[in-house]
Scaffold this active site. Structure first.
Site, PDB file in Angstrom:
ATOM      1  N   ASP A   8       0.486  -1.272   0.001  1.00 48.48           N
ATOM      2  CA  ASP A   8      -0.460  -0.465  -0.012  1.00 48.48           C
ATOM      3  C   ASP A   8       0.735   1.187   0.145  1.00 48.48           C
ATOM      4  OD1 ASP A   8      -1.539  -2.533   1.416  1.00 48.48           O
ATOM      5  OD2 ASP A   8      -2.847  -0.640   1.487  1.00 48.48           O
ATOM      6  N   GLU A  39      -4.240   2.127  -3.409  1.00 48.29           N
ATOM      7  CA  GLU A  39      -5.339   2.944  -2.745  1.00 48.29           C
ATOM      8  C   GLU A  39      -5.271   4.183  -1.563  1.00 48.29           C
ATOM      9  OE1 GLU A  39      -8.634   1.136   0.053  1.00 48.29           O
ATOM     10  OE2 GLU A  39      -6.738   0.486   1.227  1.00 48.29           O
ATOM     11  N   ASN A  40      -4.336   4.297  -1.362  1.00 48.59           N
ATOM     12  CA  ASN A  40      -4.125   5.152  -0.070  1.00 48.59           C
ATOM     13  C   ASN A  40      -3.026   5.702  -0.681  1.00 48.59           C
ATOM     14  OD1 ASN A  40      -5.319   4.230   1.752  1.00 48.59           O
ATOM     15  ND2 ASN A  40      -3.937   2.600   2.493  1.00 48.59           N
ATOM     16  N   ASN A  68      -9.862  -0.943  -0.290  1.00 43.75           N
ATOM     17  CA  ASN A  68     -11.142  -0.911   0.882  1.00 43.75           C
ATOM     18  C   ASN A  68     -11.533   0.912   0.547  1.00 43.75           C
ATOM     19  OD1 ASN A  68      -9.530  -0.767   2.103  1.00 43.75           O
ATOM     20  ND2 ASN A  68     -10.542   0.115   3.438  1.00 43.75           N
ATOM     21  N   HIS A  69     -10.437   1.059   0.128  1.00 44.99           N
ATOM     22  CA  HIS A  69     -10.245   2.906  -0.432  1.00 44.99           C
ATOM     23  C   HIS A  69     -10.699   3.447  -1.740  1.00 44.99           C
ATOM     24  CE1 HIS A  69      -8.349   3.224   4.166  1.00 44.99           C
ATOM     25  NE2 HIS A  69      -9.991   3.307   4.151  1.00 44.99           N
ATOM     26  N   HIS A 152      -7.064  -7.709  -0.949  1.00 44.41           N
ATOM     27  CA  HIS A 152      -7.491  -6.718   0.684  1.00 44.41           C
ATOM     28  C   HIS A 152      -8.122  -7.492   1.481  1.00 44.41           C
ATOM     29  CE1 HIS A 152      -5.872  -2.473   0.917  1.00 44.41           C
ATOM     30  NE2 HIS A 152      -7.180  -2.143   1.451  1.00 44.41           N
ATOM     31  N   HIS A 177      -3.365  -4.081   3.218  1.00 42.63           N
ATOM     32  CA  HIS A 177      -4.779  -3.502   3.836  1.00 42.63           C
ATOM     33  C   HIS A 177      -3.705  -3.147   5.149  1.00 42.63           C
ATOM     34  CE1 HIS A 177      -8.052  -2.017   5.116  1.00 42.63           C
ATOM     35  NE2 HIS A 177      -8.106  -3.163   6.406  1.00 42.63           N
ATOM     36  N   HIS A 179      -0.654  -2.744   6.381  1.00 39.98           N
ATOM     37  CA  HIS A 179       0.054  -1.583   5.899  1.00 39.98           C
ATOM     38  C   HIS A 179       1.196  -1.949   6.864  1.00 39.98           C
ATOM     39  CE1 HIS A 179      -2.117   2.157   5.031  1.00 39.98           C
ATOM     40  NE2 HIS A 179      -2.118   0.900   4.397  1.00 39.98           N
TER      41      HIS A 179
END
Length: 265
Positions: A8, A39-40, A68-69, A152, A177, A179
C-alpha cells in the site's frame, strides 16, 4: 517470470518512494512485471488520483491495484475506465461498477492475469471473494498462463483461507491493507506463493503512515478524528519478489523486501 509486488502506497511520501526506489529495485531484481497497490496514494492518504497513477506508471510500474479506499477520492470515476492498468477489487457488487477487477499482462508470450479482490471480515460486505475468484479463474484459464491476486483484507485468517482455497489454481496470493508486513512468506502445496501482508510504502515513523497524535487520541477519547499523512517521516518501501515457473505456472520462490530511505530494514 519474476514479479515485484509493492504494498500500500501512502500519500506523497509513498509516491516519492515509488519514484526513487522502484527503478533501483527493478535493476537489482530484474522483474518482468511490477505491481503496486495504490489505494492510499493521494496526499490525504485515501484513494488514488490521476496524477499519482501517472507518476507510478512512469516510474516503471505495470499494474496498480486498489482496495477498500478505492472510491475514497471521487476523481477516480473520471479516469478509471481509461486507465487500462489500474484495477479495483473485482467483487464490488452491482453490474455497473466503474473500472475492472483484473488485467492480463503479456510478457514474451507468457500471459499473467493480475486480479484484485477484497475481503469481507471487518470490512464492507462485498460479494463473496472466494466464489467470485474461483469463477473468474475458470473464465480466464484459456487466456492466462498464471494468476496473481492482490487480496485486500483485514483478517489474517481470511487471507490465509482465501489463499488455501485457491492454492494450486493460482500462482500467488499476496495480502494488502494492514500496512504491516508479515513474516510468513511461503509456497502453499508447492505451487502458490503466499504472504499475509506485503506491508506499506510511505511514511515509516507514523502509525500506518498517519501522524500519531490523532490516531492515539482516537484510541483515548473514542471520538472521530481527521487522520493526516506523516509526510515528515522517513520513507519505507515494502513488498515481495515472486518467481513463477513459466512451464507450469507454479511459484518457485517468494521473499519479502523492506527498505528504508537510510538503508535496509
Amino acid at each position: 517470470m519474476r514479479i515485484l509486488f509493492i504494498g500500500d502506497v501512502v500519500g506523497n511520501k509513498g509516491i516519492k518512494m515509488i519514484q526513487d526506489y522502484v527503478p533501483g529495485l527493478k535493476q537489482e531484481y530484474r522483474p518482468q512485471v511490477t505491481i503496486v497497490n495504490g489505494e492510499n496514494s493521494t496526499p490525504m492518504g485515501r484513494g488514488i488520483n490521476l496524477s499519482g497513477y501517472k507518476k507510478m506508471m512512469s516510474s516503471g510500474v505495470d499494474v496498480v491495484t486498489l482496495g477498500n479506499h478505492a472510491w475514497g477520492n471521487p476523481e477516480l470515476t473520471d479516469f478509471i475506465d481509461d486507465a487500462k492498468r489500474l484495477i479495483r477489487p473485482y467483487n464490488f457488487p452491482g453490474k455497473d461498477v466503474p473500472g475492472k477487477g483484473y488485467t492480463i499482462i503479456n510478457v514474451n508470450g507468457f500471459r499473467l492475469a493480475v486480479m484484485n479482490f477484497q475481503g469481507r471480515v471487518f470490512l464492507d460486505n462485498l460479494d463473496d471473494p472466494f466464489t467470485q475468484a474461483d469463477e473468474l479463474i475458470d473464465q480466464l484459464k484459456e487466456k492466462a498462463d498464471a494468476f496473481f491476486i492482490d487480496f485486500h483484507a483485514e483478517a489474517t485468517s481470511e487471507k490465509l483461507g482465501f489463499a488455501k482455497f485457491l492454492s494450486s489454481k493460482v500462482s500467488a496470493v499476496v495480502g494488502t491493507h494492514t500496512h504491516v508486513q508479515t513474516n510468513d512468506a511461503r509456497i502453499l502445496n508447492g505451487k502458490t506463493a503466499f504472504l499475509t501482508d506485503a506491508g506499506m510504502t510511505g511514511p515509516a515513523d507514523g502509525m500506518l503512515g498517519m501522524k500519531e497524535e490523532s490516531v492515539i487520541n482516537r484510541f483515548i477519547n473514542q471520538r472521530p478524528a481527521r487522520f493526516q499523512v506523516d509526510e515528515d517521516s522517513q520513507g519505507i518501501i515494502s513488498g515481495c519478489i515472486i518467481d513463477i515457473d513459466e512451464k507450469t505456472g507454479n511459484a518457485t520462490h517468494i521473499e519479502a523486501i523492506n527498505q528504508l530511505e537510510n538503508g535496509w530494514v
